[in-house]
Design a protein around this motif. Structure first.
Motif, mmCIF file in Angstrom:
data_model
loop_
_atom_site.group_PDB
_atom_site.id
_atom_site.type_symbol
_atom_site.label_atom_id
_atom_site.label_comp_id
_atom_site.label_asym_id
_atom_site.label_seq_id
_atom_site.Cartn_x
_atom_site.Cartn_y
_atom_site.Cartn_z
ATOM 1 N N LEU A 280 -4.924 8.789 0.078
ATOM 2 C CA LEU A 280 -5.875 10.206 0.430
ATOM 3 C C LEU A 280 -5.498 11.797 -0.259
ATOM 4 C CD1 LEU A 280 -8.377 9.431 3.188
ATOM 5 C CD2 LEU A 280 -8.599 9.102 0.704
ATOM 6 N N GLU A 281 -5.892 11.832 -0.604
ATOM 7 C CA GLU A 281 -6.060 13.131 -1.748
ATOM 8 C C GLU A 281 -5.336 14.008 -0.254
ATOM 9 O OE1 GLU A 281 -6.399 17.170 -4.596
ATOM 10 O OE2 GLU A 281 -8.133 15.686 -4.308
ATOM 11 N N GLY A 282 -3.876 15.011 -0.382
ATOM 12 C CA GLY A 282 -3.523 15.738 0.186
ATOM 13 C C GLY A 282 -3.046 15.433 1.991
ATOM 14 N N MET A 283 -2.802 13.555 2.203
ATOM 15 C CA MET A 283 -3.396 13.118 3.058
ATOM 16 C C MET A 283 -1.786 11.815 3.253
ATOM 17 S SD MET A 283 -6.179 12.677 5.112
ATOM 18 C CE MET A 283 -7.964 13.939 5.017
ATOM 19 N N HIS A 284 -0.300 12.118 4.243
ATOM 20 C CA HIS A 284 0.085 11.143 4.857
ATOM 21 C C HIS A 284 -0.640 9.605 3.934
ATOM 22 C CE1 HIS A 284 2.896 8.442 6.641
ATOM 23 N NE2 HIS A 284 3.923 9.174 5.897
ATOM 24 N N PRO A 285 0.567 8.595 3.348
ATOM 25 C CA PRO A 285 -0.136 7.361 3.394
ATOM 26 C C PRO A 285 -0.308 6.645 4.712
ATOM 27 C CG PRO A 285 1.994 8.221 2.389
ATOM 28 C CD PRO A 285 1.157 8.813 2.559
ATOM 29 N N GLU A 286 -1.679 6.001 4.668
ATOM 30 C CA GLU A 286 -1.388 5.126 6.191
ATOM 31 C C GLU A 286 -1.962 3.460 5.600
ATOM 32 O OE1 GLU A 286 -0.506 5.931 8.792
ATOM 33 O OE2 GLU A 286 -1.035 8.436 8.736
ATOM 34 N N ARG A 287 -1.558 2.287 6.940
ATOM 35 C CA ARG A 287 -1.731 1.265 6.224
ATOM 36 C C ARG A 287 -3.406 0.911 6.296
ATOM 37 N NH1 ARG A 287 1.484 -1.884 10.603
ATOM 38 N NH2 ARG A 287 -0.469 -1.995 11.931
ATOM 39 N N PRO A 288 -3.837 0.261 4.770
ATOM 40 C CA PRO A 288 -5.750 0.501 5.227
ATOM 41 C C PRO A 288 -5.591 0.073 6.485
ATOM 42 C CG PRO A 288 -4.361 -0.638 3.779
ATOM 43 C CD PRO A 288 -3.334 -0.513 4.439
ATOM 44 N N ASN A 289 -7.416 1.297 6.714
ATOM 45 C CA ASN A 289 -8.421 0.443 7.541
ATOM 46 C C ASN A 289 -9.292 -0.630 7.379
ATOM 47 O OD1 ASN A 289 -10.338 1.195 6.153
ATOM 48 N ND2 ASN A 289 -10.272 3.530 6.803
ATOM 49 N N TYR A 290 -10.131 -1.090 8.513
ATOM 50 C CA TYR A 290 -10.991 -2.303 8.526
ATOM 51 C C TYR A 290 -11.684 -2.189 7.288
ATOM 52 C CZ TYR A 290 -14.767 -5.636 9.742
ATOM 53 O OH TYR A 290 -15.696 -6.808 9.636
ATOM 54 N N LEU A 291 -12.396 -1.406 6.553
ATOM 55 C CA LEU A 291 -13.027 -1.548 5.114
ATOM 56 C C LEU A 291 -12.345 -1.970 4.323
ATOM 57 C CD1 LEU A 291 -15.891 1.119 6.064
ATOM 58 C CD2 LEU A 291 -15.986 -1.035 6.262
ATOM 59 N N GLU A 292 -11.320 -0.614 4.424
ATOM 60 C CA GLU A 292 -10.208 -0.926 3.187
ATOM 61 C C GLU A 292 -9.361 -2.399 2.710
ATOM 62 O OE1 GLU A 292 -8.799 3.702 2.594
ATOM 63 O OE2 GLU A 292 -7.731 2.037 4.315
ATOM 64 N N VAL A 293 -9.789 -3.057 4.306
ATOM 65 C CA VAL A 293 -8.857 -4.023 4.373
ATOM 66 C C VAL A 293 -9.764 -5.147 3.366
ATOM 67 C CG1 VAL A 293 -8.286 -6.201 5.388
ATOM 68 C CG2 VAL A 293 -7.289 -4.057 5.911
ATOM 69 N N GLU A 294 -11.023 -5.367 3.786
ATOM 70 C CA GLU A 294 -12.074 -6.165 3.116
ATOM 71 C C GLU A 294 -12.747 -5.324 1.579
ATOM 72 O OE1 GLU A 294 -14.074 -8.029 5.472
ATOM 73 O OE2 GLU A 294 -12.714 -8.073 6.785
ATOM 74 N N LEU A 295 -11.934 -5.004 1.225
ATOM 75 C CA LEU A 295 -12.034 -4.012 0.226
ATOM 76 C C LEU A 295 -10.823 -5.224 -0.523
ATOM 77 C CD1 LEU A 295 -13.146 -3.338 -2.982
ATOM 78 C CD2 LEU A 295 -11.965 -1.005 -2.421
ATOM 79 N N LEU A 296 -9.827 -4.594 -0.059
ATOM 80 C CA LEU A 296 -8.801 -5.648 -1.047
ATOM 81 C C LEU A 296 -9.120 -7.066 -0.388
ATOM 82 C CD1 LEU A 296 -5.964 -3.116 1.071
ATOM 83 C CD2 LEU A 296 -6.003 -3.573 -1.439
ATOM 84 N N ILE A 297 -9.149 -7.617 0.349
ATOM 85 C CA ILE A 297 -9.336 -9.455 0.353
ATOM 86 C C ILE A 297 -10.534 -9.733 -0.951
ATOM 87 C CG2 ILE A 297 -10.901 -10.998 1.768
ATOM 88 C CD1 ILE A 297 -9.778 -9.886 4.471
ATOM 89 N N ASP A 298 -11.356 -9.066 -1.358
ATOM 90 C CA ASP A 298 -11.896 -8.808 -1.944
ATOM 91 C C ASP A 298 -11.731 -9.054 -3.708
ATOM 92 O OD1 ASP A 298 -14.624 -10.344 -1.010
ATOM 93 O OD2 ASP A 298 -15.175 -7.821 -1.376
ATOM 94 N N VAL A 299 -10.392 -8.087 -3.844
ATOM 95 C CA VAL A 299 -10.356 -7.429 -4.378
ATOM 96 C C VAL A 299 -8.520 -8.471 -5.970
ATOM 97 C CG1 VAL A 299 -8.506 -5.360 -6.331
ATOM 98 C CG2 VAL A 299 -10.358 -5.047 -4.853
ATOM 99 N N VAL A 300 -8.345 -8.606 -4.363
ATOM 100 C CA VAL A 300 -6.789 -9.784 -4.770
ATOM 101 C C VAL A 300 -7.344 -10.828 -4.653
ATOM 102 C CG1 VAL A 300 -5.054 -11.123 -3.482
ATOM 103 C CG2 VAL A 300 -4.918 -8.584 -2.739
ATOM 104 N N SER A 301 -8.204 -11.199 -4.101
ATOM 105 C CA SER A 301 -9.333 -12.529 -3.944
ATOM 106 C C SER A 301 -9.288 -12.715 -5.470
ATOM 107 C CB SER A 301 -10.475 -13.288 -3.914
ATOM 108 O OG SER A 301 -10.313 -14.098 -4.022
ATOM 109 N N ARG A 302 -10.370 -11.813 -6.547
ATOM 110 C CA ARG A 302 -10.386 -11.814 -8.316
ATOM 111 C C ARG A 302 -9.311 -11.615 -8.795
ATOM 112 N NH1 ARG A 302 -14.384 -14.630 -6.827
ATOM 113 N NH2 ARG A 302 -15.216 -13.343 -4.893
ATOM 114 N N MET A 303 -8.103 -10.929 -8.858
ATOM 115 C CA MET A 303 -7.232 -11.071 -9.468
ATOM 116 C C MET A 303 -6.339 -12.282 -9.542
ATOM 117 S SD MET A 303 -7.114 -8.310 -10.590
ATOM 118 C CE MET A 303 -5.378 -7.816 -11.086
ATOM 119 N N ILE A 304 -6.491 -12.946 -8.147
ATOM 120 C CA ILE A 304 -5.965 -14.373 -8.632
ATOM 121 C C ILE A 304 -7.051 -14.852 -9.785
ATOM 122 C CG2 ILE A 304 -5.506 -16.295 -7.111
ATOM 123 C CD1 ILE A 304 -5.169 -15.164 -4.718
#
Length: 488
Positions: A280-304
């Motif tokens: 996120l702009e102006g902030m230290h990168p962190e491990r994704p939170n719950y909602l971001e992980v849910e999005l990543l699951i969908d995105v990675v599945s579609r990229m497969i």
């Protein structure tokens, strides 16, 4: 849960009954009322407490849910003000004639999900004043999709095991053998009308993984990567993206390694260990939170799916700049036909954001003009500071004015906020007002020059685009300085 009865002051027959989780803030209540009465286009509320602890309040307790008064109202909790059955508050819509009475009906443990706000009853249409039958299911669907309501989910434990397993399946397909980093695809989740752009890293054999950009908040970051020849050295601090990275074991943070172990997984070999980051702009990168992980699951599945389609013969189309092939995901999870989406990029326009009076302008121009040449820049500091307003570490921005040639720092200031055109102008104007003379030239970066030009035109300042060698040297020196030393 807290049960509230909320009715229109103009027409009490129009009402909603809401259940809110304990420890819900007035900011959340603000959002839920707007959604519950279909006022999502309105401004926020002014809350006035009129009855507290079963008694009419002797003093008028009035505050906004997101203002900056003595009360930290963004964090004020409803159940700390409405504590007994019958306690009331009035909610006035800012810049609107609508007002609502909020009455606490009960405050007890209820047998339902204590994390989710819900509308349990209601009647009437606030727009027409008619007693039309309301659609509770539709209201609760809006509440469920609302960002404020969804923020409750961020405290839930992310499903990292599913994400790690899917990402490992993607890694086995080696998508970088089929897509270059500039062959960006869009995944359009049709059921919620949400789009993300995905770039595959690894075709050059260096960094491997995915970069995922939100269409609304992240496209500027992607466009800079794709279309700008030179990117500022602090670009990563202004990045808005999610990343999936395949790295070496020694590149993992201890917490990333522990996460993999806790999921009962392990990997071998170079560039095989999995790491996720949220930028996120102006902030230290962190491990994704719950909602971001849910999005990543969908995105990675579609990229497969997309990688397999590429292996089976789908070819990346020839497209112009800012055009991308788009895969549409239906509600059943299937990928629909591809269409080409063109993203319109308007040319940015800037104005003078400083309110400079005729007196201030005349006072500045009375200063003697000198041959002084200065460099000015606004940049993110290379170290983070803790912020009370967010659970992330913030990279402050520094405004700096340096004498060209001597590298003497004439002015500097730190700000815990993003780099924006109004801030760039405001800091420079403050610096110039502190000088005894008017400089002959001010050298600025390619990024800042168009932002500062409206201010420079009003003040009669000559701006020169530059690589800013003096500021660059000062910044190199600052990398080895502590935060405390710089503040002194």
């Amino acid at each position: 849960m807290i049960q509230l009865h909320i009715e229109s002051k103009q027409k009490s027959e129009i009402y909603r009954k809401l259940l809110l989780p304990k420890n819900s803030s007035f900011s959340m209540l603000d959002e839920i009322i707007l959604l519950g009465f279909d006022l999502d286009g309105a401004d926020y509320f002014n809350f006035e407490i009129v009855k507290k602890d079963g008694r009419v309040s002797k003093e008028k307790i009035c505050f906004l849910p997101k203002n900056d008064t003595d009360l930290d109202t963004d964090e004020e909790l409803v159940d700390e003000w409405l504590r007994k059955s019958g306690d009331e508050a009035i909610a006035h819509v800012i810049d609107n004639s609508e007002s609502f009475t909020i009455r606490l009906e009960s405050y007890e443990e209820l047998s339902m999900n204590s994390e989710t706000p819900i509308c349990v009853a209601g009647a009437g249409n606030i727009h027409t004043g008619k007693m039309d039958k309301i659609n509770l299911e539709e209201i609760n669907e809006l509440i469920g999709e609302d960002e404020e309501a969804n923020s409750l989910l961020e405290n839930q434990e992310p499903d990292y095991l599913t994400l790690l397993e899917l990402t490992n399946d993607l890694k086995k397909l080696k998508p970088w053998q089929y897509l270059r980093d500039d062959e960006v695809v869009i995944i359009h989740f049709a059921d919620i009308d949400y789009k993300v752009l995905v770039s595959v890293m690894g075709a050059c054999g260096e960094e491997f993984g995915l970069m995922i950009f939100d269409m609304e908040n992240g496209y500027d970051s992607l466009a800079k990567i794709l279309f700008e020849k030179s990117i500022s050295s602090d670009f990563s601090y202004s990045l808005n993206a999610l990343t999936v990275n395949f790295v070496d074991r020694e590149e993992l943070d201890p917490a990333d390694y522990q996460l993999i172990k806790d999921c009962g997984l392990s990997y071998r070999g170079k560039k095989n260990w999995i790491q996720f980051r949220s930028y996120l702009e102006g902030m230290h990168p962190e491990r994704p939170n719950y909602l971001e992980v849910e999005l990543l699951i969908d995105v990675v599945s579609r990229m497969i799916n997309i990688t397999e389609a590429r292996k089976d013969g789908w070819e990346y189309p020839q497209v112009a700049a800012h055009q991308y092939p788009t895969f549409k995901v239906q509600m059943d999870g299937e990928l629909q036909e591809i269409y080409i989406l063109h993203i319109n990029i308007p040319k940015p326009t800037y104005e003078c954001y400083e309110e400079i009076s005729m007196f201030e302008k005349a006072k500045y121009k009375k200063k003697p003009k000198s041959p002084l040449q200065l460099e000015y820049d606004l940049f993110y500091m290379p170290f983070g500071v803790e912020s009370e307003e967010t659970n992330r570490t913030v990279y402050p921005i520094a405004g700096m004015l340096v004498e060209r040639g001597s590298n003497l720092v004439i002015e500097h200031e730190l700000f815990p906020m993003p780099k924006t055109p109004p801030i760039a102008q405001g800091v420079l104007w403050a610096f110039l007002q502190n000088l005894e003379v008017r400089p002959s030239k001010i050298f600025v970066s390619k990024e800042l020059r168009p932002m500062l030009q409206p201010l420079a035109k009003i003040l009669g300042i000559e701006l020169v685009e530059s690589e800013l060698p003096c500021i660059r040297e000062v910044r190199e020196f600052m990398k080895n300085m502590s935060m405390n030393l710089f503040e002194e």
